[in-house]
Design a protein around this motif. Structure first.
Motif, short mmCIF file in Angstrom:
data_model
loop_
_atom_site.label_atom_id
_atom_site.label_comp_id
_atom_site.label_asym_id
_atom_site.label_seq_id
_atom_site.Cartn_x
_atom_site.Cartn_y
_atom_site.Cartn_z
N ASP A 246 0.94 -1.34 -0.08
CA ASP A 246 -0.06 0.07 -0.01
C ASP A 246 0.89 1.25 0.12
OD1 ASP A 246 -0.49 1.13 3.20
OD2 ASP A 246 0.59 -0.53 2.86
N TRP A 247 0.27 2.30 -0.31
CA TRP A 247 0.96 3.48 -0.49
C TRP A 247 1.79 3.95 0.73
CZ3 TRP A 247 3.61 5.95 -3.86
CH2 TRP A 247 2.88 6.42 -5.19
N GLU A 248 1.44 3.61 1.94
CA GLU A 248 2.30 4.00 3.26
C GLU A 248 3.68 3.43 3.21
OE1 GLU A 248 1.62 6.32 4.95
OE2 GLU A 248 -0.65 6.55 4.65
N LYS A 249 3.76 2.26 2.51
CA LYS A 249 5.09 1.67 2.44
C LYS A 249 6.03 2.26 1.46
CE LYS A 249 3.58 -2.77 3.76
NZ LYS A 249 2.08 -2.46 4.15
N TYR A 250 5.38 3.27 0.82
CA TYR A 250 6.45 3.84 -0.52
C TYR A 250 6.63 5.54 0.00
CZ TYR A 250 5.07 -0.04 -3.51
OH TYR A 250 5.09 -1.32 -4.14
N TYR A 251 5.97 5.83 1.15
CA TYR A 251 5.97 7.03 1.27
C TYR A 251 7.49 7.66 1.47
CZ TYR A 251 4.68 11.60 3.14
OH TYR A 251 4.46 13.11 3.25
N PRO A 252 8.32 6.96 2.07
CA PRO A 252 9.75 7.39 2.33
C PRO A 252 10.52 7.64 0.88
CG PRO A 252 9.28 5.77 3.95
CD PRO A 252 8.19 5.58 2.99
N TYR A 253 10.33 6.80 -0.06
CA TYR A 253 10.69 6.73 -1.13
C TYR A 253 10.02 7.94 -2.02
CZ TYR A 253 12.04 2.08 0.44
OH TYR A 253 12.48 0.96 0.98
N LEU A 254 8.87 8.03 -1.72
CA LEU A 254 8.21 9.16 -2.56
C LEU A 254 8.79 10.32 -2.05
CD1 LEU A 254 5.97 9.77 -4.67
CD2 LEU A 254 4.27 9.93 -2.61
N GLN A 255 8.95 10.77 -0.74
CA GLN A 255 9.66 12.09 -0.33
C GLN A 255 10.84 12.13 -0.91
OE1 GLN A 255 9.02 10.91 3.98
NE2 GLN A 255 8.08 12.85 4.35
N ALA A 256 11.87 11.09 -0.77
CA ALA A 256 13.21 11.15 -1.31
C ALA A 256 13.08 11.72 -2.75
CB ALA A 256 13.85 9.80 -1.24
N LYS A 257 12.27 11.13 -3.61
CA LYS A 257 12.23 11.33 -5.06
C LYS A 257 11.72 12.74 -5.24
CE LYS A 257 13.06 7.80 -7.76
NZ LYS A 257 12.05 7.27 -8.66
N THR A 286 6.31 18.46 5.02
CA THR A 286 5.62 18.50 6.63
C THR A 286 4.85 17.33 7.00
OG1 THR A 286 3.50 19.73 5.44
CG2 THR A 286 5.57 21.02 6.10
N GLU A 287 4.50 16.68 6.01
CA GLU A 287 3.39 15.36 6.38
C GLU A 287 4.20 14.19 6.91
OE1 GLU A 287 0.59 16.28 7.33
OE2 GLU A 287 0.76 18.21 6.42
N ASN A 288 3.85 13.48 7.76
CA ASN A 288 4.52 12.18 8.25
C ASN A 288 4.06 10.79 7.55
OD1 ASN A 288 6.23 13.89 10.02
ND2 ASN A 288 4.68 13.63 11.48
N SER A 289 2.99 10.79 6.97
CA SER A 289 2.28 9.71 6.31
C SER A 289 1.63 10.26 4.87
CB SER A 289 1.22 9.06 7.40
OG SER A 289 0.09 9.82 7.19
N PHE A 290 1.63 8.98 4.11
CA PHE A 290 0.89 9.24 2.89
C PHE A 290 -0.42 9.85 2.92
CE2 PHE A 290 -1.32 8.02 -0.85
CZ PHE A 290 -0.38 8.39 -1.93
N HIS A 291 -1.19 9.10 3.82
CA HIS A 291 -2.79 9.47 4.06
C HIS A 291 -2.80 11.09 4.64
CE1 HIS A 291 -6.52 9.79 5.94
NE2 HIS A 291 -7.18 8.85 4.88
N ALA A 292 -1.95 11.46 5.52
CA ALA A 292 -1.94 12.77 5.91
C ALA A 292 -1.46 13.70 4.79
CB ALA A 292 -1.11 12.90 7.17
N PHE A 293 -0.54 13.39 3.90
CA PHE A 293 0.07 14.24 2.88
C PHE A 293 -1.05 14.18 1.85
CE2 PHE A 293 2.05 13.32 -1.29
CZ PHE A 293 2.40 14.62 -1.58
N MET A 294 -1.77 13.33 1.57
CA MET A 294 -3.09 13.30 0.52
C MET A 294 -3.91 14.29 1.00
SD MET A 294 -2.07 11.79 -2.36
CE MET A 294 -3.61 11.25 -3.01
N SER A 295 -4.46 14.01 2.38
CA SER A 295 -5.61 14.64 2.88
C SER A 295 -5.36 16.28 3.00
CB SER A 295 -5.62 14.43 4.47
OG SER A 295 -6.09 13.08 4.39
N ALA A 296 -4.01 16.88 3.06
CA ALA A 296 -3.54 17.93 3.06
C ALA A 296 -3.52 18.65 1.76
CB ALA A 296 -2.21 18.17 3.73
N LEU A 297 -3.21 17.82 0.76
CA LEU A 297 -2.84 17.98 -0.69
C LEU A 297 -4.32 18.22 -1.55
CD1 LEU A 297 -0.53 18.35 -2.54
CD2 LEU A 297 -0.55 15.90 -3.23
#
Length: 409
Positions: A246-257, A286-297
């Motif tokens: 699921d997306w949460e497992k990719y969030y650190p890689y997405l941030q890095a990219k 600023t967001e610590n998780s993919f879900h929080a990031f998407m909710s803000a975005l």
């Protein structure tokens, strides 16, 4: 041998999919069921819950005869390109009928809708542009434009997700001048977006994923919602030490990219339109998780699905220039075979001489641009794995043959 084509994701294969597969075979009076299945990243911009090999096993053990892959450049796309890619594959495989599930459940209104919109295309496009300028997302603007035309009540409701996809399949058949005949079966019980498991035998894939991912429940808690073959594949997958993606497992890689690309380079990625990359890069700090990031975005203009699709392009590093070149063929430029049973193998042997596209069982040494993008998607998909497991999965991209069932299920 008469063949019916299904355009699928099987994320995962559940009881509703089993009903659709069997009903489609019957409706088309088909001897062979061909599934064009998305690989690693799906139409709504999500990573597949399980790798494509596991989902291929589910399909074959549940009655599919031949499973081929929808190339990545089409699998994580808005409905028109998604449909065009899938229809182009089925056309090359000599498919007689495409059968899709819909809320409408009757093919005649869809054909009437195609004629209706063909005659009022300019007016329809004008309304879409007008609503888009008011800040509505494209799907919402298209739905509002459709209603503005005051269509006949007998036409399919284009606010329903399966009706929308179904109409795009029919549009793609028309645009590609394909001889494939469209057919539809009514979607049973659970809605596409239902988030809770149904008390009946048919639940949505969304509710099954929610139970396994968000609620972190064991596989046996969804056993009644999936065929026995799917349950066995999922149980074996987890027991072997794997996990559902699921997306949460990719969030650190997405941030890095996202954070290591300059804004100008980020803007050159596919799907980076209307300044979306600025907002993306700002919130991902600023967001610590993919879900929080998407909710803000998310905004009225930027839907969750659109943002997820852009996230996929960031993760895979797919740029506008290469995506445009990959789409220039107006359809798939190859067919990758994922699995088959004896009936599917016999059918493939019969049609492959007439197929204008090259058939592959694994990635070749010299790849087309679409295959290069498929490879990048596979590399990105397995990033959350430990290094040794990741290396093993990457190697399998080149070495593993298709799954071949010895008997037809």
């Amino acid at each position: 041998m008469k063949a019916v084509g299904l355009i699928v994701e099987y994320n995962p294969f559940h009881n509703g999919h089993l009903y659709h597969l069997n009903a489609s075979r019957e409706a088309a009076d088909a001897e062979v069921v061909i599934c064009v299945m998305s690989g690693y990243f799906l139409q709504r911009g999500e990573p597949a819950l399980l790798p494509r090999r596991e989902r291929t096993k589910m399909a074959l053990r549940s009655g599919a005869d031949l499973v081929v892959e929808l190339p990545y450049i089409f699998s994580s796309q808005h409905a028109d390109w998604f449909a065009r890619g899938a229809v182009s594959v089925l056309e090359q495989l000599g498919t007689d009928t495409i059968c899709f599930g819909s809320e409408q459940g009757d093919i005649k209104p869809f054909l009437k809708l195609l004629e209706f919109l063909q005659t009022r295309r300019e007016e329809y496009s004008s309304y879409i542009k007008s609503f888009s300028k008011q800040g509505f997302s494209y799907p919402k603007a298209a739905s509002m434009a459709f209603q503005q035309l005051a269509p006949d009540r007998e036409l399919p409701d284009l606010t329903k997700p399966n009706n929308i996809l179904g109409f795009h399949y029919i549009q793609a058949i028309h645009d590609l001048q394909s001889s494939i005949q469209p057919e539809t079966v009514r979607r049973m019980q659970a809605g596409y977006h239902d988030e809770t498991l149904s008390s009946s035998a048919i639940s949505s894939a969304t509710s099954i994923r929610r139970r396994l991912i968000e609620e972190k429940q064991p596989v046996h808690t969804v056993q009644e919602a999936v065929p026995e073959a799917s349950f066995q594949v999922m149980e074996s997958f987890i027991n072997d030490g794997s996990f559902f993606y699921d997306w949460e497992k990719y969030y650190p890689y997405l941030q890095a990219k996202a954070l290591t690309l300059s804004p100008s380079l980020l803007s050159e990625l596919y799907e980076a339109e209307e300044g979306i990359h600025h907002r993306f890069q700002s919130f991902i700090k600023t967001e610590n998780s993919f879900h929080a990031f998407m909710s803000a975005l998310k905004t009225k203009r930027y839907t969750w699905t659109r943002l997820q699709r852009f996230a996929v392009q960031v993760l895979t590093g797919t740029f506008k220039k290469e995506a445009g070149a990959a789409l220039a063929s107006n359809g798939a430029d190859h067919i990758r075979i994922l699995g088959m049973n004896p009936q599917g193998q016999a059918y493939l042997n019969r049609v492959k001489k007439q197929c204008a596209l090259p058939l592959f069982s694994k990635l070749p040494k010299h790849k087309t641009l679409q295959q290069q993008l498929d490879e990048k998607a596979a590399m990105a998909y397995y990033l959350p794995l430990p290094p040794a497991s990741r290396k093993k999965r990457w190697r399998q991209e080149y070495e593993q043959p298709p799954i071949i069932l010895k008997e037809r299920t």
